[in-house]
Scaffold this motif. Structure first.
Motif, short mmCIF file in Angstrom:
data_model
loop_
_atom_site.label_atom_id
_atom_site.label_comp_id
_atom_site.label_asym_id
_atom_site.label_seq_id
_atom_site.Cartn_x
_atom_site.Cartn_y
_atom_site.Cartn_z
N UNK A 41 -0.83 -3.74 0.35
CA UNK A 41 0.58 -4.62 0.36
C UNK A 41 1.43 -3.74 -0.26
N UNK A 42 0.61 -3.13 -1.82
CA UNK A 42 1.94 -2.73 -2.68
C UNK A 42 2.75 -1.43 -2.34
N UNK A 43 2.48 -0.83 -1.70
CA UNK A 43 3.00 0.00 -0.42
C UNK A 43 3.97 -0.38 0.31
N UNK A 44 3.06 -1.01 0.35
CA UNK A 44 4.43 -1.79 2.24
C UNK A 44 4.41 -2.42 1.69
N UNK A 45 4.41 -2.81 0.48
CA UNK A 45 6.44 -3.21 -0.63
C UNK A 45 7.66 -2.46 -0.42
N UNK A 46 7.91 -1.00 -0.68
CA UNK A 46 8.78 -0.11 -0.84
C UNK A 46 9.20 -0.55 1.11
#
Length: 210
Positions: free
Chosen positions: A8-13
């Motif tokens: 989810x954190x990576x997708x936030x990019x």
């Protein structure tokens, strides 16, 4: 201790859709996290230094996501890669001009070197080794421990394959020569790469240090 990076954190990019350069260093990435990376339509430079959880499968995903735009790829200290994974870079052959595999235990075999040699747009190739002890990267030492009589997976033929990279202006193979001479006991690297050297395209002020 840094918090764990999640998919989810990576997708936030994703909102950073105009990115042309991205660096994700020091164990931030695993294959699972790579699969969650957004598509950046203009990404030209990707640096993945010291991501030991990245394997050939993750590299395959990177090529699928960014293979149409990448011109520079840094994979130094990515110990989970292998020569087999290098074959997945073939879709980048016409545009990738910089490849950094420094200190990566990719176990460079003849097949791996041939895969690199097919990246015909390369102008800069970094294969140098700074670690302590013997250069296990390209001698495939782990395999040979199980069979002491096994020949090294990288031979003179594999090194010669680099001679096809006609556009190279920088080739860093620091620390190869001594180990190569000790283990192989045959032609020096300078002899093997004589056609490349004779072309005169390598910049002596840079790091052609074999």
């Amino acid at each position: 201790e840094l918090p764990e990076v999640t998919p989810a954190g990576v997708s936030a990019l994703a909102p950073l859709s105009g990115l042309t350069s991205l660096a994700l260093w020091s164990n931030l990435l695993t294959d699972e996290l790579v699969a969650a990376l957004p598509t950046f339509p203009s990404l030209a430079s990707l640096s993945l230094t010291n991501n030991i959880g990245l394997t050939d499968n993750g590299l395959r995903t990177i090529v699928r996501l960014y293979g149409r735009t990448l011109t520079s790829l840094t994979l130094d200290f990515c110990y989970g890669l292998t020569s087999e994974g290098l074959k997945t870079l073939s879709p980048l052959s016409s545009r990738l001009n910089t490849l950094d595999l420094a200190d990566s235990h990719v176990y460079l075999t003849d097949e791996g070197m041939r895969a690199i040699s097919e990246l015909t747009a390369l102008t800069s190739l970094d294969l140098h080794y700074e670690g302590n002890g013997e250069v296990e990267i390209w001698l495939d030492e782990a395999r040979r421990e199980n069979d002491p009589n096994a020949p090294p997976s990288l031979t003179s033929a594999g090194v010669r394959a680099l001679n096809t990279l006609k556009g190279l202006t920088m080739l860093d193979m620091d620390e190869w020569e001594n180990e190569w001479s000790e283990r192989q006991g045959n032609e020096s690297l300078k002899v093997l790469l004589a056609p490349l050297i004779a072309r005169g395209t390598l910049d002596d002020s840079l790091s052609f240090v074999i």
